[in-house]
Design a protein around this motif. Structure first.
Motif, short mmCIF file in Angstrom:
data_model
loop_
_atom_site.label_atom_id
_atom_site.label_comp_id
_atom_site.label_asym_id
_atom_site.label_seq_id
_atom_site.Cartn_x
_atom_site.Cartn_y
_atom_site.Cartn_z
N ALA A 74 0.93 -1.25 0.01
CA ALA A 74 -0.05 -0.13 0.07
C ALA A 74 0.87 1.48 -0.12
N PHE A 75 2.02 1.22 0.15
CA PHE A 75 2.97 2.37 0.52
C PHE A 75 3.21 2.82 -1.05
N LEU A 76 3.07 2.11 -1.91
CA LEU A 76 2.82 2.46 -3.44
C LEU A 76 1.95 3.46 -3.78
N ASP A 77 0.90 3.33 -3.28
CA ASP A 77 -0.09 4.41 -3.31
C ASP A 77 0.43 5.87 -2.60
N ILE A 78 0.91 5.76 -1.73
CA ILE A 78 1.82 7.11 -1.24
C ILE A 78 2.72 7.50 -2.04
N LEU A 79 3.71 6.54 -2.60
CA LEU A 79 4.75 6.94 -3.41
C LEU A 79 4.41 7.66 -5.10
N SER A 80 2.97 7.40 -5.42
CA SER A 80 2.38 7.75 -6.42
C SER A 80 2.33 9.27 -6.52
N GLU A 81 2.41 9.77 -5.25
CA GLU A 81 2.24 11.41 -5.17
C GLU A 81 3.33 12.05 -5.82
N TRP B 243 -4.23 -5.20 -4.58
CA TRP B 243 -3.43 -4.84 -5.84
C TRP B 243 -3.38 -3.59 -6.30
N LEU B 244 -4.30 -2.63 -6.02
CA LEU B 244 -5.01 -1.51 -6.47
C LEU B 244 -3.54 -0.44 -6.14
N PRO B 245 -2.81 -0.26 -5.05
CA PRO B 245 -1.89 0.52 -5.20
C PRO B 245 -0.85 0.14 -6.21
N LEU B 246 -0.60 -1.14 -6.40
CA LEU B 246 0.44 -1.52 -7.59
C LEU B 246 0.16 -0.89 -8.82
N ILE B 247 -1.28 -1.36 -9.20
CA ILE B 247 -1.75 -0.77 -10.26
C ILE B 247 -2.00 0.80 -10.45
N SER B 248 -2.20 1.45 -9.55
CA SER B 248 -2.35 2.98 -9.60
C SER B 248 -0.89 3.37 -9.67
N TYR B 249 0.19 2.92 -9.00
CA TYR B 249 1.52 3.25 -9.39
C TYR B 249 1.90 3.06 -10.60
N ARG B 250 1.78 2.03 -11.01
CA ARG B 250 2.22 1.79 -12.37
C ARG B 250 1.60 2.83 -13.46
N SER C 102 0.61 5.69 -12.61
CA SER C 102 1.19 6.96 -12.77
C SER C 102 2.63 7.44 -13.61
N LEU C 103 3.47 6.13 -13.54
CA LEU C 103 4.69 5.98 -14.27
C LEU C 103 4.33 5.94 -15.62
N GLN C 104 3.52 5.40 -16.14
CA GLN C 104 3.09 5.25 -17.53
C GLN C 104 2.32 6.39 -17.97
N ALA C 105 1.66 7.22 -17.21
CA ALA C 105 0.96 8.50 -17.64
C ALA C 105 2.01 9.50 -18.22
N GLY C 106 1.71 10.14 -19.46
CA GLY C 106 2.59 11.13 -19.84
C GLY C 106 3.69 10.80 -20.63
N GLY C 107 3.85 9.22 -20.99
CA GLY C 107 4.65 8.62 -21.73
C GLY C 107 5.09 9.07 -22.81
N ASP C 108 4.04 9.79 -23.68
CA ASP C 108 4.34 10.00 -25.19
C ASP C 108 4.39 11.44 -25.21
N ASP C 109 4.03 12.20 -24.21
CA ASP C 109 4.10 13.60 -24.42
C ASP C 109 4.80 14.23 -23.20
N ASP C 110 5.64 15.09 -23.29
CA ASP C 110 6.18 15.91 -22.21
C ASP C 110 5.62 17.32 -21.85
N THR C 111 4.46 16.89 -21.19
CA THR C 111 3.66 18.15 -20.74
C THR C 111 4.16 19.28 -19.85
#
Length: 1222
Positions: free
Chosen positions: A987-994, A1027-1034, A1036-1045
Motif C-alpha cells: 500500500a505504500f506505493l499508493d503514497i509513493l505515486s504522489e 493490488w490497487l496500489p500497484l496498479i495505480s502506481y504503475r 502514474s509511471l506510464q502517464a505522460g509517456g508519449d508527451d512531455d507536458t
C-alpha cells in the motif's frame, strides 16, 4: 467588414456617442491627392513613397523641412520632446490657418500613432469614410506583435512622452482658446474622434483617447473659468457704467460692454457644449472601464475640474462619481479618489458644499483607513485629518478607529495616524501672554500635553508599544516629545496647588515614554519592525542628533541619580531609567564638570544591584556598567574600579555561601538556598556582558552542578543559573582563544572544560524538572553548534583541537527530548501550571518556548552537526503541527535540500515510511485505505511533493532516489499468505505515486522497469483491491509517456528559446516490443543515481530482458490484454488527477509551497492578442480572434457583456446619493 459598436447601457437622458451633436461627419472635400502635413510644413510623401534626400533643406524649430529631406510627423516631434511645446503648437496653428483639412488630418494621425497603431489615415479615407469605419480600419492595421503602446512602454523616454502628450493637448487648447476652438470644425472633429476611439475594443485606443479626452476637458475647464471671470468683470464694468449719472454715462461704452458680454456668453455656451459632449461621451462610460488605469485617469481629472471650477463642478452630480468609485476593487483607483478629495477638503471655503457628500461617504472613508493597500490607507487618514477642519463631522468612534493606527507596523500609516492624533488632541494649546517670562518644567504649556499623551497611552492598552507611539508622533510633535525638562519636573517636583499628582501607573508610563523619546533622538531611526533599512542621515540631521544627545546628557546626568533614588524599589521604573545612560554622550561628564553626578550614579546602581534579584533589573545594570566602561572616555578608570569592587564582593560572597551550602547538604534551609541563588543571579547577569574569567567561576559552578546530579535535590533555579553561568565561562574563554590572546595550556583547559560541561548537560537531560531539562537542552544545542567542525573556517585552524562531534547516544537523547517536549498537544504542556491552562498569554508563551527548542535542534540538522536522517522524525510532524511549527519545518527542509538533495529526499521518504509503519502497528496489515491515518500520510506526501517545485532537472536525481527507496520498502516484506499474496507494505506505493508527477518522462520509464524487477508475472495479472496500489502506481509511471507536458527540456536551453512546441518524441513502442528494446532518445541525460556505485541495482535495468515471459502465444495474448487494460486505467487515472488538481487549486495549507510557474517568453499570436487587449470596459468587448485567420477575413465581432458590479464592492449597489443620470 462591419464594425460592431458596443451595446452600452447608458443612464436615462444620456445620448450615445453616435447620437451626440458633436459627432460630425469626417467626409471632407479634398480635390486631388494631398500629402500628410508636418507641423505646417510641406513635402511629406504619400504612403508607400520613399522620400529622397536633397541639399539645402530649411529648418523650422529644428525639424527638417521640404526640399526632399525626411520630415517628421507630429507624433515624432512630441515623442522626442526637443522643441518647446509652445513652438510646436504654434506651427500646427499656422498650418491649420493655411489648410485646416490637412492640419486636422495630421492631428488625427497624431492620436492614432500615440495609441501605438502603425496605420495611417489617408486623405481618401478622411474624405470618404465615416468615423466608425476609419476606427475599424485602424483596428485591423493595429500591430499584434506586442501588447505595449506608448503610454505603457517602460523607459525614461516614454515616461516623458506621456507628460509631453498631455502638455501638447493643454497648450493646443490654450493657444486656440480665442478663435479656432469656436470655428465649429476643429473641436467637433477632435471630440468626435476621441469619443469614437474611447469606445474601441482595443485597449491602446481606449486608454490613449480617454487620457486625451480628459486632458482636453481639463483644458476646456480652464477656458471656461477664464470666460466666467471675464464675464463677471464685464458685468461689473457694465453695472458701474450704467450707474453713472446721465451726463457722464457713455452709451457707446455700454453697447460695447453689452456686445462683449453677449460674445462671452456665446463662447461660454459653446465651451459648455464641448465639455458636456466629452463628459457624456467619454467620462460617463470610461470611469467604470474594466482597465484600472483608465478609471484612475477619469477620477483624477474630475478632481481637477472640481478644484479648478468649483462653481460649476463641485456639486453632488459630479461628486457622486468619486463616491461610487471609492468602492473600486483596484487600489490605484481608490487612491485617486482620495487624492482628488484631499484637494477639495484642503480649501475650507468649499467645506459647505461637501456636507452632503461627507455625511453620505464618511463611513466609507473611515473604513478605508484599514485598506489592504497601505498607500490608500495613508491617504484616507490624511483625508480624515483634513475633514477635522469641519466641526463635529467625525464622531468619537470614527476618531478611535484612527487612533489605534499609531501602533501600526507600517510606518507611513502610523505617521499619518500620528498627525491625525496630534491635530485632534494637541492642536489646542494655551496661548502664552506676550511679554510674560517663559514657563518651564511642569508649569510649561507642554505639561498638559505630556499628560494627555500619557493618558492616551494608558487608555490604548498597548503598554508594550510606547516606542511605536513615540515614533508616530515624532515628525509632527518633536518639541513636545523632546521636552525632557518638563518630564523630569513631572516626576520629581511636587504638584502645584490644585494640580492632581500623577498616579503610580501614570509615572511608569511617563518613564517608558521618556526612555523611548531619548532612544529615538539618539539613534534617529524607527523602532524594530518599522524600519525600512538604514538611511544615510543628512548633515542637518546629524547636527540635530548631536545637539539632542548633548542636551539629554546634560539634563539626565543631573536628574538620573535622584530619579533612581526615588524609584529604587520599583523594578519596572528602575529598568527603564537605567537604560538612559546607554544613549549619553559620555564626554559631557568630563567637559561639563559632572564627575560628582557620575559618582552618585554609580552609587545608586550598586545599591540597586544589592537590593534587587530580578533578572531583568540585574541585566540592565550589567549593560549600564558596560556602556559606562568605555576606554575611549576619561571616566573609564573611575567606572572600572567601581565595577571591579562590586564583582569582587559578589564572587567572594558566592564562594563562601556555596561552600557552606554544600557542606550542610540536606540540612541546608531555604534561607541559605536563597542567598546562594540571589548571589548567583547577580554574577550570571554580569557575566553575560563582562569577562569574569579572572575569578575562576567554572570550578565552583561545576562542583555545584555535580552535587545536584549526585543528590538530586538541588533547587531548580540554582541549577538553571549555574548552567547559564558555566555556559558564559566557556564562551568567554572561547572568545579569548579565537582572538589568539590565550596560551596553548588555556586551549587544552578549555577543551577539557567544554567536554566535561557537555557531559554534565547531557546528564541533566534526564532531570525530573522540565525547566532544568529545557535549559540543558538549549545550552547543549548552542555548544554543539559553536564547537562544530565549522568553527575552524575563516582562518581559525588553531581552534581545531576544540572541535567536538556529538556521539550517537547524545543525538538520540536530543531527538527524544524534542519528540517528548515539543510535539505535544497544548493541553499536555506541563509548563502551564497554577491553574493557568486557559490563560491565552500563558499558552502563547509556552508555544514560543517550544518553537525556540525546535529551532535550536533544526539548526543542528542544517549545519550537519547531527545526522540528516534524524530530521525524518521532525518532517513527519509537518501536517499535524503545521500551525505551530510549519514554517520552521518547511525552512529546515529547504535548507537540507540545498545541502544535499539526494539525502534530503531519502530523509523525506524515511519519514513517510516511519508513519506507515506506525499506522500498521495501530491498524494492522488489513487496514482500510480510506482510513484517516492513511489519507493523512498521502496528503503529507503530496505536500512534500509540492516542495520540490517545477524544475524537474534540478530535482531529477533526488526524485529518482526517492522512488527507488520507496519501491524497495514496498516489496521488502513478503506476504504472509505465500507467493500469491501482496507484500505487506504494498500500500505504500499508493503514497509513493504522489511523487510520480515530479519524474521526467524518460525517468518514468526507468523507474517503471526497476519496479518490474520486484514484480512477478502473477502480480502483473492481479486485479483485486489489495493490488490497487500497484496498479495505480504503475499507471502514474506510464502517464505522460508519449508527451512531455512539463516542458522538461527547458532546463537544457536558454529561457529565450523560441522553439517551444517542437520537441523530439521517442519512437512509438509496438505491442510486441519487449522492455529490453525500449531505448531513450539520444542526448537525454541518464540518471545520476545510475552512475553511483552503490546503486548498481538500477544500473543494469537497461539490460533486463523478459523474452521468456512472452515465449508462448497464450502469454503474449495475456500481455496484450494487460496492456489494453493498463491503457484504459491510465486514462482514468489521468482524468482523476486533473480533477483532483482542479479541486485542490483553490485552497490548502501548502499551496504556497509550490514554486511559481515561469512561462516561456515566446507567445502565440493568440496570447499576444490577449496581452494587447488585457482588459475591457463594461460597454465594449475585447478583440480576441483566432490567430489562424487574417483580420480582413473576419466577418463579425461577437460582443462580450460585462457586469458593472464586477469592479465594485457590493456596497456600491446600495449607494443612493443621487440618481445615476446626468
Amino acid at each position: 467588414m462591419i464594425f460592431q459598436s458596443n451595446n452600452c447601457l447608458c443612464p436615462p437622458g444620456i445620448q450615445t456617442p453616435d447620437s451626440l451633436q458633436t459627432q460630425t461627419s469626417l467626409r471632407i472635400s479634398m480635390e486631388g491627392h494631398k500629402c500628410l502635413s508636418t507641423l505646417g510644413l510641406r513635402g511629406k510623401k504619400a504612403a508607400g513613397e520613399k522620400g529622397k534626400g536633397g541639399k539645402g533643406a530649411g529648418r523650422i524649430n529644428g525639424h527638417h523641412q521640404e526640399n526632399g529631406m525626411e520630415n517628421m510627423m507630429l507624433f515624432e516631434v512630441v515623442k522626442l520632446g526637443r522643441s518647446a511645446m509652445q513652438s510646436v503648437v504654434d506651427d500646427w496653428i499656422e498650418s491649420y490657418k493655411h489648410d485646416r483639412d490637412v492640419a486636422l488630418l495630421d492631428l488625427i494621425n497624431f492620436f492614432i500613432q500615440c495609441s501605438g497603431c502603425k496605420g495611417v489615415v489617408s486623405g481618401e479615407m478622411f474624405r470618404n469614410m465615416q468615423n466608425s469605419e476609419i476606427i475599424r480600419r485602424m483596428t485591423e492595421e493595429f500591430d499584434e506583435d506586442s501588447g505595449d503602446y506608448p503610454l505603457t512602454i517602460a523607459g525614461p523616454q516614454w515616461k516623458k512622452f506621456k507628460s509631453s502628450f498631455c502638455e501638447f493637448i493643454s497648450v493646443l487648447v490654450r493657444q486656440c482658446q480665442y478663435s479656432i476652438i469656436y470655428d465649429e470644425y476643429m473641436m467637433d472633429t477632435v471630440i468626435s474622434l476621441l469619443t469614437g476611439l474611447s469606445d474601441s475594443q482595443v485597449r491602446a485606443f481606449r486608454h490613449t483617447s480617454t487620457l486625451a479626452a480628459m486632458k482636453l476637458m481639463t483644458a476646456l475647464v480652464n477656458v471656461a473659468l477664464n470666460l466666467s471671470i471675464n464675464m463677471d468683470n464685464t458685468q461689473r464694468q457694465y453695472e458701474a457704467e450704467r450707474n453713472k449719472i446721465l451726463a457722464k454715462r457713455a452709451n457707446d461704452r455700454l453697447e460695447l460692454l453689452l456686445q462683449k458680454r453677449k460674445e462671452l456668453q456665446e463662447n461660454q455656451d459653446e465651451i459648455e457644449n464641448m465639455m458636456n459632449a466629452i463628459f457624456k461621451g467619454v467620462f460617463v462610460h470610461r470611469y467604470r472601464d474594466a482597465i484600472a488605469e483608465i478609471r484612475a485617469i477619469c477620477i483624477e481629472e474630475i478632481g481637477v475640474w472640481m478644484k479648478l471650477y468649483s462653481d460649476a463642478f463641485l456639486n453632488d452630480s459630479y461628486l457622486k462619481y468619486v463616491g461610487w468609485t471609492m468602492h473600486d476593487k483596484q487600489g490605484e483607483v481608490r487612491l485617486k479618489c482620495l487624492t482628488a478629495l484631499q484637494g477639495l477638503y484642503y480649501n475650507r471655503e468649499l467645506n459647505a458644499r461637501l456636507e452632503l457628500f461627507t455625511s453620505r461617504f464618511k463611513d466609507r472613508i473611515v473604513s478605508m483607513t484599514l485598506d489592504k493597500e497601505y498607500d490608500v490607507a495613508v491617504q484616507a487618514i490624511k483625508l480624515l485629518t483634513l475633514v477635522l477642519n469641519t466641526d463635529e463631522v467625525l464622531t468619537p468612534e470614527d476618531c478611535e478607529s484612527v487612533y489605534h493606527l499609531v501602533y501600526s507596523a507600517h510606518r507611513p500609516v502610523a505617521i499619518a495616524a500620528g498627525e491625525f492624533l496630534f491635530k485632534k488632541l494637541f492642536s489646542h494649546r494655551e496661548p502664552e501672554e506676550e511679554g510674560a517670562p517663559k514657563r518651564r518644567g511642569r508649569q510649561s504649556p507642554t505639561a498638559n500635553l505630556i499628560k494627555t499623551t500619557v493618558f492616551f497611552f494608558l487608555e490604548s492598552e498597548l503598554h508594550e508599544h510606547a516606542a511605536y507611539l513615540v515614533d508616530s508622533l515624532w515628525d509632527c510633535g518633536p518639541e513636545l516629545l523632546k521636552d525632557w525638562e518638563c518630564m523630569i519636573s513631572l516626576l520629581l517636583d511636587d504638584p502645584l496647588p490644585g494640580e492632581e499628582a500623577l498616579t503610580d501607573r501614570q509615572e511608569t508610563a511617563l518613564i517608558e515614554i521618556m526612555l523611548c523619546t531619548v532612544r529615538q533622538a539618539a539613534e534617529c531611526h524607527p523602532p524594530v519592525g518599522r524600519g525600512t533599512g538604514k538611511r544615510v542621515m543628512t548633515a542637518k540631521e546629524r547636527k540635530t542628533q548631536m545637539d539632542d544627545k548633548t542636551r539629554m546628557t546634560e539634563l539626565f546626568a543631573v536628574a538620573l541619580p535622584p530619579l533612581l533614588a526615588k524609584y529604587a524599589m520599583d523594578s519596572e521604573k528602575v529598568t527603564n531609567l537605567l537604560q538612559l545612560p546607554q544613549y549619553f554622550d559620555l564626554e559631557i561628564y568630563t567637559t561639563g564638570r559632572l564627575e560628582k553626578h557620575l559618582e552618585s550614579l554609580l552609587r545608586q546602581i550598586r545599591e540597586i544591584v544589592e537590593k534587587h534579584t530580578d533578572t531583568e533589573v540585574l541585566e540592565v545594570c550589567s549593560k549600564t556598567y558596560h556602556s559606562l566602561c568605555n576606554e575611549e572616555f576619561t571616566i573609564f578608570n573611575r567606572v572600572d574600579i567601581a565595577r571591579s569592587q562590586l564583582l569582587d564582593e559578589l564572587v567572594d560572597k558566592f564562594n563562601r555561601l556555596l561552600e557552606d551550602f554544600l557542606q550542610e547538604g540536606e540540612e541546608a534551609d531555604e534561607d541559605d538556598a536563597y542567598q546562594v541563588l540571589s548571589t548567583l543571579k547577580r554574577i550570571t547577569a554580569f557575566h553575560n556582558a563582562h569577562d569574569l574569567s579572572g575569578w575562576d567561576l567554572f570550578t565552583s559552578n561545576f562542583k555545584l552542578l555535580n552535587t545536584g546530579i549526585e543528590n538530586g535535590d538541588m533547587p531548580e533555579q540554582i541549577v538553571i543559573h549555574s548552567l547559564q553561568c558555566t555556559h558564559y565561562v566557556i564562551l568567554w574563554n572561547l572568545a579569548k582563544s579565537s582572538e589568539g590572546s590565550s596560551r596553548k595550556d588555556d586551549t587544552v583547559t578549555l577543551r577539557k572544560q567544554m567536554r566535561a560541561f557537555c557531559m554534565m548537560c547531557q546528564r541533566y537531560l534526564t532531570n525530573v524538572n522540565t525547566a532544568v531539562k529545557e535549559q540543558a537542552f538549549t545550552i547543549l544545542c548552542d555548544l554543539l553548534l559553536i564547537f562544530s567542525h565549522q568553527m575552524v573556517s575563516g582562518g581559525r585552524e588553531h581552534l581545531e583541537p576544540l572541535v567536538y562531534s556529538s556521539e550517537d547516544s547524545l543525538q538520540s537523547e536530543l531527538l527524544s527530548f524534542i519528540l517528548n517536549h515539543v510535539f505535544i498537544d497544548q493541553d499536555d504542556d506541563t509548563n502551564s501550571t497554577d491553574g493557568q491552562q486557559d490563560d491565552e498569554a500563558v499558552k502563547i508563551e509556552a508555544l514560543h518556548k517550544r518553537r525556540n527548542l525546535l529551532a535550536a535542534y533544526c539548526k543542528l540538522i542544517i549545519y550537519c552537526v547531527v545526522d540528516m536522517k534524524t530530521g525524518a522524525d521532525i518532517f513527519k510532524q509537518y501536517m499535524r503541527y503545521y500551525n505551530d511549527y510549519g514554517d520552521i519545518i518547511k525552512e529546515t527542509m529547504s535548507k537540507t535540500r540545498q545541502i544535499d538533495k539526494i539525502q534530503c529526499a531519502k530523509t523525506l521518504i524515511l519519514s513517510l515510511q516511519q508513519l506507515f509503519n506506525e499506522m500498521l502497528s495501530d491498524l494492522g496489515h488489513g487496514f482500510d485505505r480510506s482510513a484517516s491515518s492513511f489519507c493523512g500520510i498521502k496528503e503529507l506526501a503530496r505536500r512534500f511533493s509540492l516542495t520540490f517545485g517545477l524544475d524537474q532537472v534540478k530535482t531529477r536525481d533526488a526524485i529518482a532516489m526517492l522512488h527507488k527507496d520507496g519501491i524497495e520498502f514496498a516489496f521488502k516484506d513478503p506476504s504472509t499468505q505465500g507467493e500469491g499474496g501482496p507484500p505487506l507494505n504494498l500500500a505504500f506505493l499508493d503514497i509513493l505515486s504522489e511523487f510520480s508527477s515530479k519524474l521526467m518522462k524518460q525517468d518514468k520509464r526507468t523507474v517503471h522497469m526497476y519496479l518490474e524487477r520486484f514484480m512477478t508475472f502473477q502480480m502483473a495479472l492481479q486485479r483485486e483491491d489489495c493490488w490497487l496500489p500497484l496498479i495505480s502506481y504503475r499507471n502514474s509511471l506510464q502517464a505522460g509517456g508519449d508527451d512531455d507536458t512539463m516542458s522538461v527540456m527547458s532546463g537544457y536551453s536558454s529561457r529565450g528559446s523560441s522553439i517551444r512546441s517542437k520537441k523530439i518524441k521517442p519512437p512509438a513502442v509496438t505491442a510486441g516490443t519487449s522492455a529490453a528494446k525500449r531505448k531513450l532518445p539520444e542526448g537525454i541525460l541518464s540518471l545520476t543515481c545510475l552512475r553511483y556505485p552503490q546503486l548498481n541495482k538500477i544500473s543494469n535495468i537497461a539490460n533486463l530482458c523478459a523474452p521468456c515471459a512472452f515465449s508462448s502465444q497464450v502469454t503474449w495474448m495475456l500481455a496484450q490484454r494487460q496492456q489494453e487494460e493498463a491503457r484504459q486505467q491510465q486514462e482514468r487515472a489521468m482524468n482523476y488527477a486533473k480533477l483532483r488538481t482542479n479541486l485542490r487549486r483553490g485552497t490548502g495549507l501548502m499551496e504556497e509551497d509550490e514554486e511559481p510557474i515561469v512561462e516561456d517568453v515566446m507567445m502565440s499570436s493568440e496570447g499576444r492578442m490577449d496581452d494587447l487587449n488585457e482588459g475591457m470596459d463594461f460597454d465594449t468587448m475585447d478583440i480576441d480572434l483566432p490567430p489562424s485567420k487574417n483580420r480582413r477575413e473576419r466577418s463579425e465581432l461577437k460582443p462580450d457583456y460585462f457586469d458593472p458590479a464586477s469592479i465594485m464592492d457590493e456596497s456600491v449597489s446600495s449607494i443612493g446619493l443621487l440618481s445615476p443620470c446626468v
